[in-house]
Design a protein around this motif. Structure first.
Motif, mmCIF file in Angstrom:
data_model
loop_
_atom_site.group_PDB
_atom_site.id
_atom_site.type_symbol
_atom_site.label_atom_id
_atom_site.label_comp_id
_atom_site.label_asym_id
_atom_site.label_seq_id
_atom_site.Cartn_x
_atom_site.Cartn_y
_atom_site.Cartn_z
ATOM 1 N N ALA A 188 -4.722 6.534 3.567
ATOM 2 C CA ALA A 188 -5.932 5.987 4.186
ATOM 3 C C ALA A 188 -6.429 6.936 5.259
ATOM 4 O O ALA A 188 -5.635 7.606 5.928
ATOM 5 C CB ALA A 188 -5.643 4.616 4.794
ATOM 6 N N ILE A 203 -8.118 5.085 0.564
ATOM 7 C CA ILE A 203 -8.722 4.068 1.433
ATOM 8 C C ILE A 203 -9.503 4.802 2.508
ATOM 9 O O ILE A 203 -8.923 5.519 3.329
ATOM 10 C CB ILE A 203 -7.656 3.168 2.076
ATOM 11 C CG1 ILE A 203 -6.842 2.434 1.004
ATOM 12 C CG2 ILE A 203 -8.314 2.164 3.024
ATOM 13 C CD1 ILE A 203 -5.622 1.703 1.556
ATOM 14 N N LEU A 209 0.810 -1.212 0.000
ATOM 15 C CA LEU A 209 0.000 0.000 0.000
ATOM 16 C C LEU A 209 0.844 1.262 0.000
ATOM 17 O O LEU A 209 0.330 2.350 0.259
ATOM 18 C CB LEU A 209 -0.937 0.001 1.219
ATOM 19 C CG LEU A 209 -1.965 -1.125 1.258
ATOM 20 C CD1 LEU A 209 -2.748 -1.092 2.571
ATOM 21 C CD2 LEU A 209 -2.923 -1.048 0.078
ATOM 22 N N CYS A 232 -8.294 -4.252 0.768
ATOM 23 C CA CYS A 232 -7.412 -3.238 0.175
ATOM 24 C C CYS A 232 -6.277 -3.878 -0.610
ATOM 25 O O CYS A 232 -5.397 -3.184 -1.111
ATOM 26 C CB CYS A 232 -6.832 -2.339 1.262
ATOM 27 S SG CYS A 232 -8.069 -1.419 2.191
ATOM 28 N N ARG A 243 -10.772 2.320 -2.185
ATOM 29 C CA ARG A 243 -11.470 1.336 -1.373
ATOM 30 C C ARG A 243 -12.204 2.043 -0.233
ATOM 31 O O ARG A 243 -11.615 2.863 0.481
ATOM 32 C CB ARG A 243 -10.491 0.312 -0.773
ATOM 33 C CG ARG A 243 -9.726 -0.506 -1.816
ATOM 34 C CD ARG A 243 -10.651 -1.512 -2.472
ATOM 35 N NE ARG A 243 -9.972 -2.400 -3.394
ATOM 36 C CZ ARG A 243 -9.898 -2.202 -4.712
ATOM 37 N NH1 ARG A 243 -10.436 -1.105 -5.247
ATOM 38 N NH2 ARG A 243 -9.298 -3.088 -5.482
#
Length: 249
Positions: free
Chosen positions: A7, A78, A2, A230, A128
């Motif tokens: 996020a 995210i 990631l 994710c 996401r």
């Protein structure tokens, strides 16, 4: 996995939110955690976890907070609307203040968080949304009709968004844990003790025994499910309400 992703996790200073934030950060994401209390947020701060005081019940706070996070760390790719309250009350003892407080946090807060995050997410080619609902969002939870309604509505929001964005590179899913070993369990244990006079061990056991596998779920178990959603092979999982519930059917 990631690295380079930003996020945002509401209610990220404790419990499930913190476990998700730590899991995402350990896989390279820059994570903004939000909450109303600065203390737990600062305690959770690390190299990749960044605290932001934000009240999901306050539209201006969410608008300004998400904008500040985007300005600091780029588009939110995210989004984890996790902030929520869990409290049972019989319908005949439920006044409008209780109803609105539950909906303002569990439903309105998720709506505002998702809406504001989508503004930057949809400028990118991947995103996401992983909402934290509950098994109470899939069935009626005895003694908690208002909580059950809020979590059912959250799943409806997620499914509607999944349909809206089905042809685009963004997915929307809900996690539905049963009883998780968090501060909520501690508070509920105290409440049960006060109402029933039961000793602490017996009061806690009332909730533990409701999980089919006979134990409380660890926050990290919920975080692993969020991490999968994710991950690199999750693009076809969309509009789902995924149980982490020890065999609940």
């Amino acid at each position: 996995m990631l690295r380079g992703k930003h996020a945002l996790v509401t209610g990220g200073g404790t419990g499930i939110g913190l476990a998700i934030a730590q899991s995402l950060a350990s896989h390279g994401a820059e994570v903004t955690i939000t909450g109303r209390r600065e203390g737990p947020l600062k305690a959770a701060e690390s190299l990749r976890i960044h605290p932001l005081v934000m009240d999901v019940c306050d539209e201006a706070s969410v608008v300004d907070g998400v904008a500040a996070a985007v300005a600091a760390r780029g588009p939110v790719q995210i989004c984890v609307p996790n902030a929520g309250i869990a409290e049972g009350r019989a319908i005949l003892k439920t006044d409008m203040d209780f109803w609105r407080r539950m909906m303002a946090t569990n439903l309105d807060g998720a709506f505002l968080t998702i809406r504001e995050c989508l503004k930057s997410m949809t400028t990118t080619d991947w995103g996401r949304v992983v909402a934290v609902s509950s098994v109470a969002g899939l069935k009626g939870l005895k003694g908690a009709p208002t909580y059950s309604a809020s979590k059912h509505a959250l799943i409806g929001l997620i499914r509607g968004l999944a349909a809206d964005y089905a042809a685009k590179p963004y997915t929307f899913n809900a996690l539905c844990p049963a009883y998780v070993d968090t501060e909520i369990i501690t508070r509920n244990t105290t409440s049960i003790m006060q109402r029933t006079g039961l000793p602490e061990e017996d009061a806690r056991k009332l909730m533990t025994d409701l999980n089919p596998h006979g134990r409380l779920i660890a926050p990290e178990e919920v975080a692993e499910a969020a991490l999968f959603l994710c991950g690199p092979h999750s693009g076809s999982v969309n509009g789902q309400a995924i149980q982490i519930a020890g065999g609940e059917v």
